[in-house]
Write a protein that holds these residues in place. Structure first.
Motif, short mmCIF file in Angstrom:
data_model
loop_
_atom_site.label_atom_id
_atom_site.label_comp_id
_atom_site.label_asym_id
_atom_site.label_seq_id
_atom_site.Cartn_x
_atom_site.Cartn_y
_atom_site.Cartn_z
N MET A 1 0.96 4.23 -14.39
CA MET A 1 1.85 3.19 -13.88
C MET A 1 1.15 1.84 -13.76
N GLY A 2 -0.19 1.87 -13.76
CA GLY A 2 -0.94 0.62 -13.64
C GLY A 2 -1.31 0.25 -12.22
N LEU A 3 -1.30 1.23 -11.30
CA LEU A 3 -1.64 0.97 -9.89
C LEU A 3 -3.15 0.93 -9.71
N MET A 4 -3.58 0.26 -8.64
CA MET A 4 -4.97 0.33 -8.22
C MET A 4 -5.15 1.59 -7.38
N VAL A 5 -5.94 2.54 -7.87
CA VAL A 5 -6.10 3.83 -7.19
C VAL A 5 -7.25 3.75 -6.21
N ASP B 1 0.86 -1.18 0.00
CA ASP B 1 0.00 0.00 0.00
C ASP B 1 0.90 1.23 0.00
N ALA B 2 0.75 2.08 -1.01
CA ALA B 2 1.56 3.29 -1.13
C ALA B 2 0.67 4.51 -0.96
N VAL B 3 1.17 5.52 -0.26
CA VAL B 3 0.38 6.74 -0.05
C VAL B 3 0.95 7.92 -0.82
N GLY C 1 10.66 -4.54 -6.95
CA GLY C 1 10.24 -5.73 -7.67
C GLY C 1 8.76 -5.98 -7.73
N TYR C 2 7.96 -5.09 -7.13
CA TYR C 2 6.51 -5.27 -7.19
C TYR C 2 6.00 -5.00 -8.60
N ALA C 3 5.03 -5.80 -9.03
CA ALA C 3 4.29 -5.49 -10.25
C ALA C 3 3.29 -4.39 -9.91
N PRO C 4 2.97 -3.51 -10.85
CA PRO C 4 2.05 -2.40 -10.55
C PRO C 4 0.72 -2.85 -9.95
N HIS C 5 0.18 -3.98 -10.44
CA HIS C 5 -1.12 -4.41 -9.94
C HIS C 5 -1.07 -4.91 -8.50
N GLU C 6 0.15 -5.11 -7.96
CA GLU C 6 0.29 -5.54 -6.56
C GLU C 6 0.29 -4.37 -5.60
N ILE C 7 0.23 -3.15 -6.13
CA ILE C 7 0.32 -1.95 -5.30
C ILE C 7 -1.02 -1.22 -5.27
N LEU C 8 -1.53 -1.01 -4.07
CA LEU C 8 -2.71 -0.16 -3.87
C LEU C 8 -2.22 1.25 -3.59
N PHE C 9 -2.73 2.22 -4.34
CA PHE C 9 -2.30 3.61 -4.21
C PHE C 9 -3.38 4.38 -3.46
N THR C 10 -3.07 4.78 -2.21
CA THR C 10 -4.05 5.42 -1.34
C THR C 10 -3.55 6.80 -0.93
N ASN D 1 -15.31 3.85 -17.50
CA ASN D 1 -15.18 2.49 -16.94
C ASN D 1 -13.94 1.76 -17.43
N THR D 2 -12.99 2.53 -18.01
CA THR D 2 -11.81 1.89 -18.60
C THR D 2 -10.72 1.59 -17.58
N VAL D 3 -10.76 2.24 -16.41
CA VAL D 3 -9.74 2.04 -15.38
C VAL D 3 -10.44 1.70 -14.07
N PRO D 4 -10.16 0.54 -13.49
CA PRO D 4 -10.80 0.19 -12.22
C PRO D 4 -10.25 1.02 -11.07
N CYS D 5 -11.03 1.14 -10.01
CA CYS D 5 -10.59 1.90 -8.85
C CYS D 5 -11.20 1.32 -7.59
N CYS D 6 -10.76 1.85 -6.48
CA CYS D 6 -11.29 1.53 -5.16
C CYS D 6 -11.78 2.84 -4.54
N ILE D 7 -12.79 2.76 -3.68
CA ILE D 7 -13.30 3.96 -3.00
C ILE D 7 -13.07 3.82 -1.50
#
Length: 410
Positions: A114-118, A76-78, A90-99, A135-141
């Protein structure tokens, strides 16, 4: 840290010798303790599809991030730079949650590129996100559940006056934006704060998220943040993870059954994983007696360990140079030109000038909050792993202070 044959050790390595080898002050991390915490947490939630995202702000050293990744822990990156550190580790972008919080939309766009989960915690950002990506980029709320929890008020993040998250009272507004822009919401997030003891707090927050989740059809995960309390002193009450795990597991399975399919359960521990692994070794410069207090003045201070002054945080201390000495009471202070107290009225084995004091629970928010205040240099970091001491950050030099200074002729 164990006392063996009158010497304090980590994984068989003598800490006094380590202080002599790398100098003081120095941060030392026990890699085996980090692995133990990971296994303890995953074991407590073994009945659900668990994903752990290490809250990297606690300790961002690249070697620590690599160890987390090796042990199967996400990140988890802030900030965008934390995310870049994760990629470098070495993390793949999809392994990182960007908060992030209160960042510009340019930083959000960089995270998407970068391909992070925002993880979005602001109505206006959610609207900009929908307008830009549909709807082209998934996200979290990230939701604010309006729950007062945690220890010090400065680390409680889920109450109504917090800057974090979108208020649950704005649920209709959230849904209107999501529907208008057809935003692909894959996750819902909640974090109430640190030092939580009562499992009912988690369950109360979880139920709020469960209720709101019914309005989102494409969820893949729910994220309950973290906040598991660690032990700071002997006899401290900590989060009962086994009990919490059973409670959450039962409630989560009931929710997934009602939702219609199993979702991943995410947690974002930071302090829980690294706090107890870390100690800060400091050398006693002076022992100063006044009419009221005996001070042990050390070669470090709030520039290296800010938590005692910022949060009134308690860090246990041990005089590792004199383990059999008579117990006396000291106030341990730093060398910064401020009221710079690391520990008030501590019972320590007699402290002599030159003695090494180990400050415990320094793995989280120790080095990561360190500064060059008073033009002091930041310390080295050492990771003990597989019975070997590895230098993972060099001590700063005076030249480092000048590295980005632009000198002009005056």
């Amino acid at each position: 840290m164990k006392l063996v044959n009158n010497k304090y050790q980590i994984q068989g390595i003598n800490l006094e010798k380590l202080a002599a080898q790398f100098g003081t002050p120095v941060y030392v991390y026990d890699g085996e303790k980090i692995i133990h915490q990971i296994n303890y947490l995953t074991g407590a939630f073994s009945g659900v599809n668990l994903k752990i995202k290490y809250a990297a702000k606690a300790l961002t050293n690249l070697s620590i991030l690599k160890l987390m990744r090796r042990e199967g822990i996400g990140m988890d990156a802030v900030s965008i730079n934390e995310a870049h550190l994760g990629i470098k580790a070495g993390y793949a972008p999809h392994e990182i949650l960007f908060t992030p919080n209160c960042v510009s939309f340019e930083e959000i766009k960089e995270a998407v590129e970068m391909g992070l989960m925002v993880n979005i915690d602001n109505i206006s950002v959610l609207e900009q996100f929908g307008n830009s990506y549909g709807n082209t980029v998934p996200c979290c709320i990230r939701l604010n559940p309006h729950i007062m929890a945690g220890g010090n008020a400065k680390i409680s993040t889920g109450h109504i006056d917090s800057k974090f998250g979108i208020s649950i009272l704005q649920k209709r507004h959230i849904l209107r934006i999501v529907q208008t822009y057809n935003i692909n919401v894959m996750g819902l997030h909640m974090h109430t704060g640190s030092d939580i003891l009562d499992s009912e707090v988690f369950l109360k927050g979880a139920q709020i998220v469960f209720d709101i989740a019914q309005d989102f059809e494409n969820l893949q995960f729910l994220d309950f943040g973290s906040g598991f309390k660690v032990s700071y002193r002997e006899g401290d009450v900590t989060t009962d993870l086994k009990s919490l795990g059973k409670s959450i597991e039962s409630a989560y399975k009931d929710f997934c059954k009602e939702y219609g399919r199993d979702l991943e359960l995410w947690f974002e521990p930071g302090k829980f994983l690294v706090s107890e692994s870390g100690i800060l070794l400091v050398k006693t410069n002076v022992v100063k007696t006044t009419p009221a207090t005996v001070f042990a003045g050390v070669d470090s201070g709030m520039n290296h360990l800010l938590r005692p002054m910022m949060y009134d945080a308690y860090h246990d201390m041990v005089n590792i140079s004199n383990p059999k000495g008579t117990n006396r009471v000291y106030t341990v202070v730093g060398y910064i030109c401020e009221t710079d107290t690391l520990g008030w009225d501590r019972k320590l084995n007699e402290v002599r000038e030159g003695d090494i004091i180990a400050i415990k629970n320094a793995g989280a928010y120790g080095f990561s909050m360190a500064s060059n205040y008073n033009s002091r240099l930041r310390p080295a970091e050492v990771l003990i792993l597989d019975g070997k001491a590895h230098l993972i950050r060099k001590r700063e030099t005076f030249e480092d202070l000048l590295q980005h200074v632009v000198e002009i002729d005056i």
